[in-house]
Design an enzyme around this catalytic site. Sequence first.
Site, PDB file in Angstrom:
ATOM      1  N   GLY A  12       0.772  -1.260   0.006  1.00 52.93           N
ATOM      2  CA  GLY A  12      -0.097  -0.045   0.049  1.00 52.93           C
ATOM      3  C   GLY A  12       0.694   1.264  -0.076  1.00 52.93           C
ATOM      4  N   HIS A 107       1.338   1.435 -13.518  1.00 48.78           N
ATOM      5  CA  HIS A 107       2.054   0.309 -13.845  1.00 48.78           C
ATOM      6  C   HIS A 107       3.507   0.550 -13.767  1.00 48.78           C
ATOM      7  CE1 HIS A 107       2.701  -3.662 -16.003  1.00 48.78           C
ATOM      8  NE2 HIS A 107       3.679  -3.009 -16.743  1.00 48.78           N
TER       9      HIS A 107
END
Length: 192
Positions: A12, A107
């Site tokens: 996270g 990404h």
Amino acid sequence: MKNIVVFASGSGSNFQAIIDSIGKGEIEAQISGLIASRPGIGAIERAISHNIPHYILPDKSSEATFSEVLLSKLKEWNPNLIVLAGFLKKIPSEVIEQYRNKIINIHPSLLPKFGGKGYYGIKVHRAVVDAGETESGCTVHFVNEHYDKGDIIKQTKVVVSDDDTPETLAQKILKEEHKLLPNVIAEILNNN
């Protein structure tokens, strides 16, 4: 107040970058919820420590159940933007259809290079190093029905040094992800 729902599968750190940017007033929104792909991940701990509601997806749910659960939670949390921050499950087409151009992903490569099914995390950086690339980076793109094929919103480049390993490259790129993702979210939400 605009709502962001974040999807995560790991520590996270990009989720934290979003939380921090909201705290600094750089993003004019709140995080209405976190969808976690599995229990015991760092993203859940971050959600709890910031009083952000979270939901852990049921293990081994069918595609139909997965879709229903997501749509139900999203309806409850009412997102203006859905952010995939290291989320490793494919988003069902029903969800994409309902939230078209409202789902973005970060990404860890310069798409379209080193994207697609199976390209995530350290696997991406290993492929970049093995291919002898001189630059890599990160990409924020819209999510569509195909892995990493949605329209590119913004990219940040980094130099791949001769002595870079997949791990050192991952660290370099993650630093850029933590800047790029909140920046794109702010551009999308603050200007709409």
